[in-house]
Each structure stands twice: as C-alpha cells, then as structure tokens.
Design an enzyme around this catalytic site. Structure first.
Site, PDB file in Angstrom:
ATOM      1  N   ARG A  47       0.853  -1.194   0.000  1.00  0.00           N
ATOM      2  CA  ARG A  47       0.000   0.000   0.000  1.00  0.00           C
ATOM      3  C   ARG A  47       0.887   1.240   0.000  1.00  0.00           C
ATOM      4  O   ARG A  47       0.636   2.218  -0.697  1.00  0.00           O
ATOM      5  CB  ARG A  47      -0.950   0.009   1.205  1.00  0.00           C
ATOM      6  CG  ARG A  47      -1.683   1.344   1.356  1.00  0.00           C
ATOM      7  CD  ARG A  47      -2.940   1.314   2.233  1.00  0.00           C
ATOM      8  NE  ARG A  47      -2.901   0.402   3.348  1.00  0.00           N
ATOM      9  CZ  ARG A  47      -2.194   0.580   4.462  1.00  0.00           C
ATOM     10  NH1 ARG A  47      -1.461   1.662   4.627  1.00  0.00           N
ATOM     11  NH2 ARG A  47      -2.225  -0.316   5.411  1.00  0.00           N
ATOM     12  N   LYS A 196      -9.079   5.878 -19.431  1.00  0.00           N
ATOM     13  CA  LYS A 196      -9.403   6.369 -20.768  1.00  0.00           C
ATOM     14  C   LYS A 196      -8.173   6.261 -21.682  1.00  0.00           C
ATOM     15  O   LYS A 196      -7.712   5.170 -21.932  1.00  0.00           O
ATOM     16  CB  LYS A 196      -9.953   7.795 -20.662  1.00  0.00           C
ATOM     17  CG  LYS A 196     -10.964   7.990 -19.505  1.00  0.00           C
ATOM     18  CD  LYS A 196     -12.278   7.257 -19.693  1.00  0.00           C
ATOM     19  CE  LYS A 196     -13.121   7.167 -18.426  1.00  0.00           C
ATOM     20  NZ  LYS A 196     -13.457   8.443 -17.807  1.00  0.00           N
TER      21      LYS A 196
HETATM   22  C1  LIG Z   1     -13.944   8.807 -16.479  1.00  0.00           C
HETATM   23  C2  LIG Z   1     -13.546  10.115 -15.951  1.00  0.00           C
HETATM   24  C3  LIG Z   1     -13.280  10.311 -14.584  1.00  0.00           C
HETATM   25  C4  LIG Z   1     -13.474   9.191 -13.575  1.00  0.00           C
HETATM   26  O1  LIG Z   1     -12.536   8.169 -13.758  1.00  0.00           O
HETATM   27  P1  LIG Z   1     -12.817   6.618 -13.404  1.00  0.00           P
HETATM   28  O2  LIG Z   1     -11.549   5.969 -13.840  1.00  0.00           O
HETATM   29  O3  LIG Z   1     -14.021   6.194 -14.182  1.00  0.00           O
HETATM   30  O4  LIG Z   1     -13.050   6.531 -11.935  1.00  0.00           O
HETATM   31  C5  LIG Z   1     -12.858  11.551 -14.181  1.00  0.00           C
HETATM   32  N1  LIG Z   1     -12.701  12.581 -15.042  1.00  0.00           N
HETATM   33  C6  LIG Z   1     -12.953  12.431 -16.352  1.00  0.00           C
HETATM   34  C7  LIG Z   1     -12.771  13.603 -17.260  1.00  0.00           C
HETATM   35  C8  LIG Z   1     -13.382  11.211 -16.856  1.00  0.00           C
HETATM   36  O5  LIG Z   1     -13.647  11.089 -18.160  1.00  0.00           O
END
Ligand SMILES: *Cc1c(COP(=O)(O)O)cnc(C)c1O
Length: 378
Positions: A47, A196
């Site tokens: 951790r 993403k």
């Molecule tokens: C998807 C997203 C998040 C959240 O991220 P997760 O990995 O789904 O928890 C935050 N900010 C933006 C701009 C996103 O597209």
C-alpha cells in the site's frame, strides 16, 4: 527527450536490473523481507509502495513534467484523494460541466464533510474571479470538458490561482499528457482517469495524479498511504504498456477525428458540432495555444432523442458504451447515459440536449468509420 521517446524510456525504472527483462516485472507482492528491523530495500508494504506501481508513478510524473506521480484504483479514487488535501470548511471553485462522477462526489459526498464547491463556467475568467471567497483554497479545472468540449485558459487560471493563493488542479483526462501538460502552464496538480486514453484498451480502471512540488508530493503520498485507494501491480503494468503507444494512438486518433468532423460538417442532419479543432468553436484559439492536438472526442446534435437512438442502433463500428479514449470507437447519448444523473433542468442549462451524440474516435480506418456513420444516419 522528445515525447514519444519519453513514453518508452521515461521514468526512473526501465526493465529489470536483476534479469535484464526488457519490460518492468509485475511485482505481485504485498510485503517485503527486512534484513533487520526497519532495514529494507525501499519497500515495506505494497500500500505504501510497490515497484511496479512505482515504475508507473515515476513515468507519469515524467510525462507531465511534475515532481512525483501517484497511481490509484480509479479516476474517482484519484480525485477523492486530491480533495483530501483540503480541510473541512474549505471551498473550491470548479468547472461547471465537470465529469458527472466528480459532480456527484462533490455534491453528495464531500459536502457532508463540509467541503464546499461553487460551479462556474471556467472558460470565462471573470466568473472564476467572482466566485472566489475568503475560504477558497483550490481551483479545479477540466479542459476540454465532457461532452461539450469547452476550453479553459490554463495560463489565465494559473494567474488567478497564484494571485489568490489557490491550488490549481487540472483534470487532464481528455487532452492526455501527449497533447497538453498543464504543469507547464502553472498547474499544481494534474490528474487523469487513466481508464481512458492512458490505458487506451478498455481493459483497466485506474487513476493517476502528478504534483509539481516536494511538499505536495509528501502530502499526497501521506494521503495515498492513509486512505489506501492504490492501483494494483497488474493494472500498473497494463498502464505502463498502454503508455508506450499513447503518442502513436493520439496521432492516429487526431487524424481520424479530423476526417470524421469534415464528414459531419457536410451532413444535412447535423445541426451543431462540438469539437475544439473547429475554427467556429469558442475555445479554438485558446486550445491552439495550450495543446498540441484537439483530441478524439466529438459531440454533435442530430435534432431529437429518437433520431439519436436510431443512429446509435444502426452504427456497427461505434460500440454503444460509456467511457472513452480506447482503440475502438465508442458512441453514446450523454443525456441518457453519462449525464443521466444530472437533473434535466441543469442538463438544459449546460446545453446537453436529448439529440446530442458523443463519439470517442478510435484507431480504426477512418473510411470505415465514416461509411458506418453515413449508413447509420440515413
Ligand atoms: C472517467 C472520468 C473520470 C473518472 O474516472 P474513473 O476511472 O471512471 O473513476 C474523471 N474525469 C474524467 C474527465 C473522466 O472522463
């Protein structure tokens, strides 16, 4: 080092010194042998620190030109941990069309801990300045935003933050460190949903944070270790792998996106296109000064919810799904999906109509993608 070289050779750890393995090993381990009490090789418990995660953390710090990086189990875990740098009674000024999950976190969770937020259109600096109160401690920006791809001027925000002694926090998910490095414009903290573009293959949920000072590095490591939302070694390895092709993917996506926008511009059924690469986009000039590319997100209005449903059902190569930034193209209707949790009146205020379609352009051949959209809109 140039950006694409950095994606392969950046960070402090490349490969494995013990065996010569070219890729960073996955250290699937929770604890580490100590030679004597407190005498160890830099790792005690995963951790607190794990070698695979550490390799990723130094790499992302390098890509964002920051001091230190931190990897979390999701983008939301990253954002929550950053918010925990603040105290009860503090106030944050935020971009009004932030990611829906961020809006939910601030209005349904953090508010219970007496952390207050004001949402303004941060593409208008005057609105930002007017929202600052005596207890404001941070300015939280997303640029470009989702789904209308509004652009906020990072340099201007940095000036406002410095003048008012605020932390400037930037969600850089849509732009990626390949196109935009907010720390160079004065940001203190940059964060990503690495789920993403950074991961890029729709196979891992993760978040990354980079800070620009030793003090913030120490403070955020304390929170990461205390709160514990860390990223596991397997997922850390997947992100290192994803980053190796981030530059190539972003360039391919950029080309495809330009081609698709040109097609949409000439389509009679499309009323409005939101894409910062268009000269007619309100944030185009600012985007050009702070980012090397405009990204792979396009939103466009087909007039009605029914028409949007029809297009989505008929599209073959655009997978109907939430999320974005992967090698495969995705399509969604924000009003019914990613932004469904936002009340209808607020959606209307923001301009998120029922006929608005959002696409995340992938790296397929643009001819196929355009052909597919053409038949879906007939
Ligand atoms: C998807 C997203 C998040 C959240 O991220 P997760 O990995 O789904 O928890 C935050 N900010 C933006 C701009 C996103 O597209």
């Amino acid at each position: 080092m140039k950006p694409k070289t950095k994606m392969i050779h950046g960070g402090t750890v490349t490969g494995d010194e013990l065996t010569g393995a070219v890729s960073v090993p996955i250290y699937q381990v929770s604890t580490y042998k100590q030679d004597a009490v407190g005498k160890h090789k830099g790792y005690e418990y995963s951790r607190t620190g794990n070698p695979t995660r550490h390799a990723l953390e130094t790499l992302i710090a390098d890509l964002e030109n920051g001091k230190a990086g931190f990897a979390f189990g999701s983008g939301m875990a990253a954002i929550t941990s950053v918010m925990m740098l603040l105290n009860a009674g503090d106030h944050v000024v935020m971009t009004d069309d932030v990611y829906g999950g961020t809006y939910r976190l601030t209005t349904k969770v953090l508010n219970r801990f007496n952390l207050a937020h004001t949402y303004v259109d941060t593409s208008d600096a005057a609105q930002v300045e007017a929202a600052i109160k005596p207890n404001t401690k941070a300015l939280y920006i997303e640029t470009p935003t989702n789904p209308l791809l509004k652009i906020t001027d990072l340099k201007k925000m940095s000036e406002i933050a410095k003048k008012n002694n605020l932390l400037l926090i930037v969600d850089n998910t849509f732009a990626t460190p390949y196109w935009q490095q907010p720390i160079d414009f004065g940001a203190d903290i940059v964060l990503h949903s690495a789920t993403k573009y950074i991961g890029g293959h729709s196979d891992v949920v993760s978040g990354l944070v980079v800070v620009n000072s030793d003090q913030l590095a120490e403070d955020l490591h304390f929170i990461q270790n205390s709160v514990g939302g860390v990223l596991g070694p397997q997922d850390s390895w997947l992100l290192i792998r994803g980053i190796k092709t981030l530059g190539l993917r972003m360039e391919a996506i950029e080309k495809n996106t330009h081609a698709i926008v040109e097609f949409l511009e000439n389509h009679p059924q499309v009323s409005t296109i939101y894409y910062p690469g268009l000269k007619s986009h309100k944030g185009h000039e600012v985007a050009k000064t702070q980012a090397g590319g405009f990204g792979g997100m396009i939103s466009f209005d087909v007039g009605s919810g029914e028409k949007a449903d029809e297009v989505i059902c008929k599209a073959k190569y655009f997978t109907l799904a939430e999320s974005l930034g992967a090698v495969e193209s995705l399509i969604s209707v924000p009003a019914k999906m990613t932004h469904a949790s936002i009340p209808a009146e607020r959606r209307a205020e923001l301009g998120i109509t029922d006929g608005l379609i959002r696409i995340s352009v992938g790296i397929e051949d643009s001819e196929d993608l355009i052909e597919d959209l053409k038949q879906a809109m007939e």
